[in-house]
Write an enzyme that holds these catalytic residues in place. Structure first.
Site, PDB file in Angstrom:
ATOM      1  N   GLU A  71       0.818  -1.225   0.000  1.00  0.00           N
ATOM      2  CA  GLU A  71       0.000   0.000   0.000  1.00  0.00           C
ATOM      3  C   GLU A  71       0.846   1.267   0.000  1.00  0.00           C
ATOM      4  O   GLU A  71       0.536   2.229  -0.713  1.00  0.00           O
ATOM      5  CB  GLU A  71      -0.950   0.000   1.213  1.00  0.00           C
ATOM      6  CG  GLU A  71      -2.157  -0.897   1.064  1.00  0.00           C
ATOM      7  CD  GLU A  71      -1.861  -2.350   1.348  1.00  0.00           C
ATOM      8  OE1 GLU A  71      -2.735  -3.209   1.113  1.00  0.00           O
ATOM      9  OE2 GLU A  71      -0.733  -2.646   1.813  1.00  0.00           O
ATOM     10  N   HIS A 113      -9.495  -5.426  11.168  1.00  0.00           N
ATOM     11  CA  HIS A 113     -10.143  -5.241   9.871  1.00  0.00           C
ATOM     12  C   HIS A 113     -11.529  -4.621   9.998  1.00  0.00           C
ATOM     13  O   HIS A 113     -12.344  -4.739   9.086  1.00  0.00           O
ATOM     14  CB  HIS A 113     -10.257  -6.591   9.137  1.00  0.00           C
ATOM     15  CG  HIS A 113      -8.941  -7.164   8.721  1.00  0.00           C
ATOM     16  ND1 HIS A 113      -8.765  -8.501   8.474  1.00  0.00           N
ATOM     17  CD2 HIS A 113      -7.740  -6.573   8.519  1.00  0.00           C
ATOM     18  CE1 HIS A 113      -7.508  -8.723   8.127  1.00  0.00           C
ATOM     19  NE2 HIS A 113      -6.869  -7.559   8.146  1.00  0.00           N
TER      20      HIS A 113
END
Length: 362
Positions: free
Chosen positions: A90, A159
């Site tokens: 990322e 998450h």
């Protein structure tokens, strides 16, 4: 990958979330329905077709057609130069995208979940959000960071975070939170066309949900204004302000409250930064009561900002303390029964509205 592992859980969980019947009253000419997934996909397709500078990049956006199939068909249509599969890095591909935006391209970066954007937050905040100001307006950064945000189903604490308040604190960023298909389509088009960096926070439990959609929304020129909320349901007794999935919960709560003689007005915020303070305050000045709803952590949250803005601008109109509904102030539990207790439910909103209206609460 993460998207595949969740599929069965999401299919079961998404069945529990249905748009409230009252929402239909805001779609007078809506004869068609569209899923949020299709709305996002069509917005990307049309903007890529209209502007050759728009391109996509992220993990599995190409060959796999997106972890949640948001980019389905786009690789075949536009080719690998405009739909780029990236490694699981990322920080790397976000930095590349920001650099591309410096040079006039319009990247749309997909994070498989916004929790993974933490790996890239330096580029989002320091490279993208601040460059226009630090260059005295000489550098524009037309980039969109999009992906699923907030709690899903059974994926644990790492998450399940909501990043609306995190990114909304930063000047230079715009933060959008679509609820239904109209929001998804109109706001994503607006984000791609905007000259500034936009954080676009979707909800994966809403991807498969179908909502009524009008011919106007289906037009390729359709675009929603950034920074403008929508009153999904008019009312006169209490204002309920929510965003993303919590809008649907608030509409369901309003239906229940109506049976007890409480007429709730439901505001779909759509935009967290800029925040539509005037619509919120106008509603509170009419209803004299406010309930804020979000699934994020309560401290320093979006609800706290809304509360502050109402106290600053409409305090004299309040007939009851502001009620703030948010997620539990704990990391998200993994167990399903504890997970349900950690995020707001319809009954929590109903009880809060009743408290604001001084009705007895069981």
């Amino acid at each position: 990958m993460l998207g595949i592992a969740r599929q069965k859980m999401l299919e079961q969980s998404s069945k529990k979330i249905r748009p409230a019947v009252s929402m239909l009253r805001n779609y007078s000419s809506a004869a068609k329905e569209m899923t949020v997934r299709t709305a996002l996909n069509s917005a990307l397709d049309e903007e890529m077709s209209a502007d050759s500078k728009v391109f996509l990049m992220g993990e599995e956006v190409g060959e796999y057609q997106g972890a949640y199939k948001i980019t389905k068909g786009l690789l075949d249509k536009y080719g690998p130069e405009r739909v780029l599969d990236t490694p699981i890095t990322e920080a790397g591909f976000t930095g590349i995208a920001v650099g591309a935006a410096y040079y006039g391209l319009k990247p749309v970066v997909e994070f498989m979940t916004f929790n993974f954007s933490m790996q890239a937050i330096d580029h989002i905040i320091n490279s993208a959000a601040k460059s226009n100001y630090m260059s005295a307006g000489q550098i524009s950064v037309p980039i969109v960071f999009r992906g699923p945000n907030g709690a899903a189903a059974g994926v644990g604490a790492q998450h399940s975070q909501c990043y609306a308040a995190w990114y909304a604190t930063c000047p230079g960023l715009k933060v959008l939170t679509p609820y239904n298909s109209e929001d998804a389509r109109g706001l994503l088009k607006a984000a791609i066309r905007d000259p500034d960096p936009v954080v676009f926070l979707e909800n994966e439990l809403l991807y498969g949900e179908s909502f009524p959609i009008s011919d106007e929304v289906l037009d390729s020129s359709f675009c929603l204004p950034i920074g403008k909320a929508k009153i999904e349901r008019k009312g006169k007794h209490v204002t309920i302000a929510a965003y993303s999935k919590m809008v649907g919960y608030s509409l369901k709560a309003a239906e229940i409250l109506e049976k007890d003689g409480i007429d709730a007005e439901v505001i779909n915020l759509r935009s967290i930064r800029p925040l539509d303070r005037s619509t919120i305050n106008d509603s509170v000045r009419k209803t004299n009561r406010l309930v804020t709803v979000e699934e994020a952590f309560p401290q320093h949250g979006v609800g706290a900002e809304i509360c502050a803005c109402v106290v600053e601008e409409s305090f004299a109109y309040l007939d009851a303390p502001v009620e703030r509904i948010a997620g539990a102030d704990v990391p998200m539990p993994y167990a399903a029964n504890l997970e349900r207790m950690a995020v707001p439910q319809v009954e929590d909103i109903v009880r809060a509205a009743k408290r604001a209206c001084y009705r007895s609460v069981p």
